[in-house]
Design a protein around this motif. Structure first.
Motif, PDB file in Angstrom:
ATOM      1  N   ILE A   1       0.855  -1.179   0.000  1.00  0.00           N
ATOM      2  CA  ILE A   1       0.000   0.000   0.000  1.00  0.00           C
ATOM      3  C   ILE A   1       0.893   1.232   0.000  1.00  0.00           C
ATOM      4  O   ILE A   1       2.035   1.189   0.465  1.00  0.00           O
ATOM      5  CB  ILE A   1      -0.971   0.020   1.204  1.00  0.00           C
ATOM      6  N   LYS A   2       0.397   2.306  -0.527  1.00  0.00           N
ATOM      7  CA  LYS A   2       1.167   3.550  -0.636  1.00  0.00           C
ATOM      8  C   LYS A   2       1.506   4.079   0.757  1.00  0.00           C
ATOM      9  O   LYS A   2       0.649   4.146   1.629  1.00  0.00           O
ATOM     10  CB  LYS A   2       0.353   4.563  -1.440  1.00  0.00           C
TER      11      LYS A   2
ATOM     12  N   ASP B   1      -0.752   6.921   2.193  1.00  0.00           N
ATOM     13  CA  ASP B   1      -2.196   6.736   2.027  1.00  0.00           C
ATOM     14  C   ASP B   1      -2.953   7.561   3.072  1.00  0.00           C
ATOM     15  O   ASP B   1      -2.708   7.438   4.277  1.00  0.00           O
ATOM     16  CB  ASP B   1      -2.547   5.246   2.165  1.00  0.00           C
ATOM     17  N   LYS B   2      -3.856   8.400   2.622  1.00  0.00           N
ATOM     18  CA  LYS B   2      -4.605   9.295   3.522  1.00  0.00           C
ATOM     19  C   LYS B   2      -5.552   8.545   4.447  1.00  0.00           C
ATOM     20  O   LYS B   2      -5.870   9.027   5.531  1.00  0.00           O
ATOM     21  CB  LYS B   2      -5.395  10.333   2.711  1.00  0.00           C
ATOM     22  N   ARG B   3      -6.015   7.351   4.058  1.00  0.00           N
ATOM     23  CA  ARG B   3      -6.900   6.578   4.943  1.00  0.00           C
ATOM     24  C   ARG B   3      -6.157   6.116   6.187  1.00  0.00           C
ATOM     25  O   ARG B   3      -6.769   5.903   7.228  1.00  0.00           O
ATOM     26  CB  ARG B   3      -7.471   5.346   4.225  1.00  0.00           C
TER      27      ARG B   3
ATOM     28  N   TYR C   1      -3.067   3.346  -3.481  1.00  0.00           N
ATOM     29  CA  TYR C   1      -3.807   3.807  -2.307  1.00  0.00           C
ATOM     30  C   TYR C   1      -4.950   2.829  -2.087  1.00  0.00           C
ATOM     31  O   TYR C   1      -5.444   2.204  -3.031  1.00  0.00           O
ATOM     32  CB  TYR C   1      -4.374   5.215  -2.540  1.00  0.00           C
TER      33      TYR C   1
END
Length: 181
Positions: free
Chosen positions: A146-147, A150-152, A173
């Motif tokens: 995963i990046k 990632d904003k999550r 993402y």
């Protein structure tokens, strides 16, 4: 060894208890019986060693897909890193939460990472070396990531990223439909 569970269930920081004398120190960092106390019964099948030369470099966030999910144990033997895990287990009470801590040659701490977690680290010094123990063989067709930004998940990396591989920078993402592994 001292096992301290983090806020993520099944994820531990392991501290060595060195015995010191005039020659230096000696410490055990694996004992099958002691690891059974945290529920670890799988065999370590592969041990890898990484070297990262520049402060700010980032490796991650990596995991293997089922049925090749793996437990990892990571130890920094040179330098200083910020080691991070993310809980990707579906139905986990800590799903998509992250935990990070400093690992260094000086503090002799290790990170125990359960199956279903993504893992990565950022170098806080030049010339960092890590040892990785794995309970599963590396399977290129099962690797995933995963990046790192990632904003999550919103990992709070301590430094600006100076170097990252093209492969790691191309990790996706998480979509809103991601339900875990």
């Amino acid at each position: 060894m001292i096992f301290t569970e983090t806020k993520l269930q099944g994820n531990y920081i392991i501290e060595l208890e060195p015995y010191s004398d005039e020659r230096g120190w000696f410490a055990r960092y694996f004992c099958k019986d002691e690891f059974k106390q945290i529920g670890h019964t799988k065999e370590w099948l592969q041990i890898n060693h990484s070297f990262t030369n520049k402060k700010g470099s980032l490796r991650g966030m990596h995991y293997q897909l089922p049925p090749f999910s793996e437990i990892k144990m990571v130890r920094c033997i040179a330098g200083l890193v910020f080691d991070v895990v993310v809980d990707l287990r579906k139905n986990s009470s800590t799903f998509l939460q992250w935990f990070g801590t400093e690992l260094s040659a000086a503090n002799k701490k290790m990170m125990y990472i359960p199956e279903g977690f993504a893992h990565g680290f950022q170098c806080l010094s030049d010339d960092c070396e890590l040892l990785y123990h794995h309970t599963e063989y590396y399977k290129p067709n099962a690797e995933a990531g995963i990046k790192y930004d990632d904003k999550r998940i919103n990992i709070q990396w301590p430094l600006a990223v100076t170097t990252i591989s093209e492969r790691d920078n191309l990790h996706p993402y998480l979509s809103e439909n991601f339900k875990g592994i």
